[in-house]
Design an enzyme around this catalytic site. Structure first.
Site, mmCIF file in Angstrom:
data_model
loop_
_atom_site.group_PDB
_atom_site.id
_atom_site.type_symbol
_atom_site.label_atom_id
_atom_site.label_comp_id
_atom_site.label_asym_id
_atom_site.label_seq_id
_atom_site.Cartn_x
_atom_site.Cartn_y
_atom_site.Cartn_z
ATOM 1 C CB CYS A 1 2.374 -7.861 -5.104
ATOM 2 S SG CYS A 1 1.583 -9.451 -5.374
ATOM 3 C CG HIS B 1 6.003 -8.794 -2.986
ATOM 4 N ND1 HIS B 1 4.978 -8.883 -2.063
ATOM 5 C CD2 HIS B 1 5.642 -9.589 -4.034
ATOM 6 C CE1 HIS B 1 4.040 -9.676 -2.552
ATOM 7 N NE2 HIS B 1 4.426 -10.128 -3.733
ATOM 8 C CG ASN C 1 2.431 -13.121 -2.744
ATOM 9 O OD1 ASN C 1 2.109 -12.025 -2.281
ATOM 10 N ND2 ASN C 1 2.740 -13.302 -4.020
#
Ligand code: UT7
Length: 351
Positions: A114, A254, A284
């Site tokens: 990520c 994030h 996500n």
């Protein structure tokens, strides 16, 4: 010698049209819309369909970013693609993207989960700051749904697919990446892992039978890490950029879980109105999460010229990566292409 900054002069995103809601997932695994919303803030996510690949999504986002910058692929000096869900192990998807765009430049892939986009952004910035390159395309893309066990409620409700891209060009005024904080703690790596298919566990019937070809996560451990590292890395990146929290106009964390973001807001004491959240719509999207959020914030007119934007990410590795970016180029209006192209021509000619 002038200091060379790397401003973001083009940006674009691509998300698949296919929307999968929590109600859709209720029909697949033992979960509920209420559980997913309460624990994660996610309401729906985009899931790629058969004809979409990591490469096609990256190219679509990149073409938009090039268009906003008023550039063509032939102008690019370097392409960096961040992804942990590439089309193939070999060749790297960065070369697929380079060929599909029609660019004639070096290309490489960054694979840090990520945090990949911020790692790639900071890397692209180094090439501009040293004067080595003038036009760098940085892409964050993830088609993680193909590595998810759709019978595993611990993971399948969390993730989504998409891509975001930016174009970096040189500037002599402070813009783009003003500071960064990168880190890795590999001792915690087992908490977010795709064990099968690499050298440690080459593909075999056993890998398939034990589901090692799917992403596995110890959610509680990653949650603990994330809530600790978000405020810590934000503080560090501000220090590196010689700024304090009040100087920041927007924080883009994030987008993994709204609860992680809420806790970070509390620890930092930042005004929630300055924090961008879209995890409810996309889930996500890993390396694509920050560039997709950045592009949406721009589309909503929430970032203006000269704003200072903090990008703060955490993920597999376990890693973290943050950057403070000063916005330089106004979001394009209808004639924005000319505006950006004109500014760029001026700046690039001087540097
Ligand atoms: O990009 C970086 C990668 N990942 C992350 O940032 C994720 C970080 N972690 C998280 O966001 C959270 O830990 C989760 C959302 C994954 C889980 O939330 P939690 O509040 O930590 O739940 P939990 O793991 O403590 O599980 C609580 C209960 C468990 O049941 P028992 O053992 O208490 O009976 C789970 O089995 O919730 C159960 N559960 C679910 N129930 C309904 C787990 N997933 C689901 C589900 N639907 N999808």
């Amino acid at each position: 010698m002038h200091q060379i900054y790397s401003q973001i002069s083009g940006w674009g995103k691509y998300v698949p049209d296919n929307v999968v809601t929590n109600f859709d997932l209720e029909k697949m695994v033992d979960t509920s819309h209420d559980w997913v919303v309460q624990r994660t803030g996610i309401e729906e996510r985009r899931i790629a369909t058969k004809n979409e690949t990591t490469g096609t999504m990256a190219v679509a986002a990149s073409q938009k970013a090039l268009s906003v910058a008023g550039l063509t692929a032939a102008d690019l000096d370097l392409i960096i693609v961040a992804t942990s869900s590439p089309d193939y192990f070999v060749p790297a998807v960065s070369s697929t993207v380079q060929a599909a765009l029609g660019a004639n430049c070096p290309a490489f892939t960054v694979m840090t989960g990520c945090t990949g986009f911020v790692y790639a952004l900071v890397t692209g910035h180094q090439f501009i700051a040293t004067g080595a390159f003038k036009r760098v395309l940085v892409v964050g893309v993830e088609l993680i749904s193909r590595f998810i066990d759709w019978n595993d409620r611990n993971t399948c409700v969390l993730f989504g697919d998409g891509a975001g891209a930016v174009v970096l060009t040189p500037s002599l005024t402070p813009r783009g990446v003003l500071g960064f904080d990168l880190g890795s703690n590999g001792e915690l790596g087992h908490n977010l892992i795709l064990e099968g298919g690499g050298c440690a566990n080459p593909f075999s019937q056993e890998v398939l039978d034990t589901g090692k070809h799917y992403l596995q996560m110890n959610g509680r451990e990653v949650f603990k890490f994330a809530t600790r590292i978000l405020p810590q890395s934000t503080a560090k990146v501000l220090q590196h950029a010689n700024l304090n929290l009040n100087d920041i106009d927007m924080l883009i964390p994030h987008q993994a879980n709204a609860r992680i973001i809420e806790l970070a807001i509390k620890y930092l004491g930042i005004d929630p109105a300055k924090v961008f959240v879209n995890v409810n719509k996309y889930g996500n999207t890993s390396a694509a999460s920050i560039p997709i959020a950045l592009v949406e914030a721009l589309e909503q007119g929430r970032i203006k010229a000269d704003d200072k934007v903090a990008l703060v990410s955490f993920g597999a590795g376990l890693t973290w990566a943050s950057a403070v970016v000063q916005w330089g180029v106004a979001a394009p209006s209808l004639n924005g292409r000319e505006t950006n192209a004109a500014i760029l021509q001026e700046e690039t000619a001087v540097v």
